[in-house]
Design a protein around this motif. Structure first.
Motif, PDB file in Angstrom:
ATOM      1  N   GLU A  97      95.926  84.218  20.982  1.00  0.00           N
ATOM      2  CA  GLU A  97      95.578  83.497  19.753  1.00  0.00           C
ATOM      3  C   GLU A  97      95.431  82.016  20.084  1.00  0.00           C
ATOM      4  N   GLU A 112      96.724  85.943   7.512  1.00  0.00           N
ATOM      5  CA  GLU A 112      98.142  85.735   7.834  1.00  0.00           C
ATOM      6  C   GLU A 112      98.901  85.255   6.593  1.00  0.00           C
ATOM      7  N   LYS A 119      91.636  84.487  12.578  1.00  0.00           N
ATOM      8  CA  LYS A 119      92.827  84.649  11.763  1.00  0.00           C
ATOM      9  C   LYS A 119      92.913  83.451  10.826  1.00  0.00           C
ATOM     10  N   ASP A 134      92.850  81.276  15.998  1.00  0.00           N
ATOM     11  CA  ASP A 134      94.005  81.231  15.087  1.00  0.00           C
ATOM     12  C   ASP A 134      93.827  80.095  14.086  1.00  0.00           C
ATOM     13  N   GLU A 160     102.577  90.194  16.659  1.00  0.00           N
ATOM     14  CA  GLU A 160     102.470  88.820  17.164  1.00  0.00           C
ATOM     15  C   GLU A 160     103.833  88.427  17.717  1.00  0.00           C
ATOM     16  N   ASN A 170     100.576  83.481  21.422  1.00  0.00           N
ATOM     17  CA  ASN A 170      99.983  82.182  21.082  1.00  0.00           C
ATOM     18  C   ASN A 170      99.686  81.379  22.334  1.00  0.00           C
TER      19      ASN A 170
HETATM   20 CA    CA Z   1      99.565  82.615  15.821  1.00  0.00          CA
END
Ligand code: CA
Ligand code: C2E
Length: 527
Positions: free
Chosen positions: A400, A487, A451, A430, A310, A368
């Protein structure tokens, strides 16, 4: 001629001229408090003069009474009567030359609409004070005032301001001077304690909890108006007064009492945030100065292998201060600079991953997408262009996306997401399960994985409910054909529980912190 007690505000004596102007016999005026008798505009003039003559000198102003179309010169000085201090005021009509002097002064020092001294005058008055030890300043700003102007018209906005002014003038019990400063009002108390200023602030807030009633044709218009209110007292009064007032009220909403009192610590923080914002703008426009991309690995739980990275942005201010990402990302979103920042992060990450040869390995780059952006044609065109320029394969890019109040998955967004998918880009929901995320979207959004936030892992080992939730999410994701990424994994116990739930991927400090480009180069064989 008019004599008013300085300690009790009672009118000691008046002459015939004043009786005629007020339309009252002398018996009804003498002995009354001047605030009950005079119009707010005259109260304001009187108090300004009375406060001025504390220095023992005679003070004079020139004043235009709009209703009577009359210019007058009003002078005041302190006299002793019955061993008590009184203000002696004398009023005379004035000549043309004095009138033009007044005009020049009024433009510079007075607010024309409210006939109140302005911020410049306040600054000068404060500078003339011998000491500010016993001085307090209350600053209030009407919130939503633009809305009131827009909804009810400028005339009503002006009427509301005048009503607020009149109330502030007539409800003041200690001798304080009212000013119109920028978009608000300031009340200068020359001999007041902080407690008195706080009492007065509570009174003002109480008044604003009730409606203001404005004339509107045959009816009346009832308006509620909220305010921000801040107090500055003692030595701080001298300190860049106008900026200080603004910074003080910026924190006003944070205090439960509804007003805030200036304190040095809060001010230092307010200043820091202003400096930070200013620096962020400069650095973004100045070739992304001080920005860096870090890479945090995402691990496949079945094999223990690194499968994705990421990209996370970092920013160090020119003075060396490292700024928390969620803070500067939030600022960039607020300043509408996030698109610029995010497209730089994406391009940099893609270029660096290509340079390390990761694009040819079994690897995915997660980036992101800020929920304040819109997923429109312009965004998609920019992203495809960047892929083309860096030579990064679209099917190794994972976007994401967090749902938010600004980014709800409406038809336009879903169409945008489908277009991204047609181009091979991978999509992840996300922070799933927090904030705005809705289960309905799981079937509508063409996502490949979801996520979950670190929050759910915190109690995973101890809390049965946390475990049920995570297991349900994992089962549901799999049922819908989605991969699940957890995460914020920090401990072995968390990892074991996640393995038991068949969670596919995990990211967290247990495996690695976000790595710099140099660190990633050394670890790149892990893919
Ligand atoms: Ca993220
Ligand atoms: P996020 O997207 O949820 O990113 C994950 C955050 O969790 C990162 O924080 C990461 O460093 C942190 N994290 C990962 N594993 C652990 C762990 O085991 N323990 C703890 N305590 N934290 C862990 P970071 O880098 O501070 O970023 C915060 C947020 O800022 C991100 O949350 C993301 O929403 C945003 N952000 C960061 N970089 C960018 C960017 O380039 N563009 C956009 N739009 N947002 C970004």
């Amino acid at each position: 001629m008019l004599v008013i007690g300085r300690d009790n505000g009672l009118i000691k004596s008046v002459n015939r001229r004043v009786c005629r102007d007020l339309g009252l016999p002398a018996e009804e005026i003498a002995g009354q408090n001047y605030r009950k008798i005079f119009r707010p505009e005259f109260i304001s003039v009187y108090e300004r003069l009375a406060a001025g003559c504390e220095d023992g000198q005679e003070h004079t102003v020139l004043y235009y009474w709009a209703e009577m179309a009359l210019w007058e010169q009003i002078s005041a000085r302190v006299i002793q009567l019955d061993s008590r201090p009184h203000t002696l005021m004398s009023v005379t009509q004035i000549t043309e030359s004095a009138r033009s002097k007044y005009r020049a002064e009024s433009v510079a020092y007075f607010d024309n609409l409210l006939k109140l001294p302005n911020g410049r005058k306040l600054e000068e008055d404060i500078n003339e004070l011998a000491s500010v030890e016993t001085v307090t300043l209350i600053y209030l700003v009407l919130e939503r005032f633009e809305d009131i102007n827009n909804l009810y018209g400028w005339d009503n906005g002006d009427r509301l301001l005048k009503q607020v002014r009149d109330w502030l003038l007539t409800s003041e019990t200690r001798r304080a001077q009212l000013y119109r400063v920028d978009n608000g009002f300031a009340v200068l108390g020359r001999h007041a304690t902080l407690e008195e200023a706080e009492d007065r602030s509570r009174e003002i807030l109480e008044r604003f909890s009730r409606p203001w009633s404005l004339p509107a044709g045959a009816n009346r218009l009832s308006l509620y108006c909220t305010i921000k209110l801040g107090i500055v007292s003692g030595q701080y009064v001298r300190n860049e007064m106008r900026n200080l007032l603004l910074r003080t009220i910026r924190t006003a909403k944070k205090s439960a009492a509804g007003y805030s009192v200036y304190d040095e610590q809060a001010d230092r923080e307010a200043k820091r945030s202003i400096r930070c914002r200013d620096s962020l703008i400069t650095c973004i426009f100045n070739g992304m100065q001080g920005f860096e991309v870090r890479y945090q690995p995402i691990v496949e739980l079945e094999t223990g292998r690194w499968r994705a990275l990421e990209a996370l942005c970092r920013w160090t201010m020119p003075d060396g201060t490292e700024i928390e990402p969620s803070y500067f990302i939030g600022l960039a979103e607020h300043l509408a600079l996030i698109e610029r920042l995010d497209s730089w992060v994406r391009a940099t990450a893609m270029r660096q991953c290509v340079a390390l040869g990761l694009d040819r390995r079994d690897f995915v780059l997660n980036v992101n997408f800020s929920p304040t952006q819109s997923l429109d044609d312009l965004f998609i065109a920019g992203l495809l262009k960047s892929l083309g320029e860096t030579g990064f394969p679209p099917d190794k890019l994972n976007l994401e996306i967090t749902e938010s109040a600004r980014m709800n998955f409406d038809e336009k967004t879903i169409t945008g997401l489908r277009r991204l998918k047609e181009n091979g880009i991978i999509l992840t929901l996300d922070d799933f399960g927090t904030g705005y995320s809705s289960f309905a979207n799981l079937t509508r959004v063409p996502a490949d994985s979801l996520k979950t936030e670190k929050l759910f892992l915190d109690d995973l080992v101890r809390d049965r409910h946390g475990q049920y939730f995570m297991r349900t999410l994992a089962d549901m994701a799999h049922y819908l054909g989605l991969k699940m990424i957890a995460e914020g994994v920090e401990t072995r116990e968390q990892l074991e529980v996640l393995r038991g739930f068949q969670v596919d991927y995990a990211q967290g400090y247990l495996f690695s912190r976000p790595l710099s480009y140099e660190e990633l180069r050394q670890e790149s064989r892990r893919f």
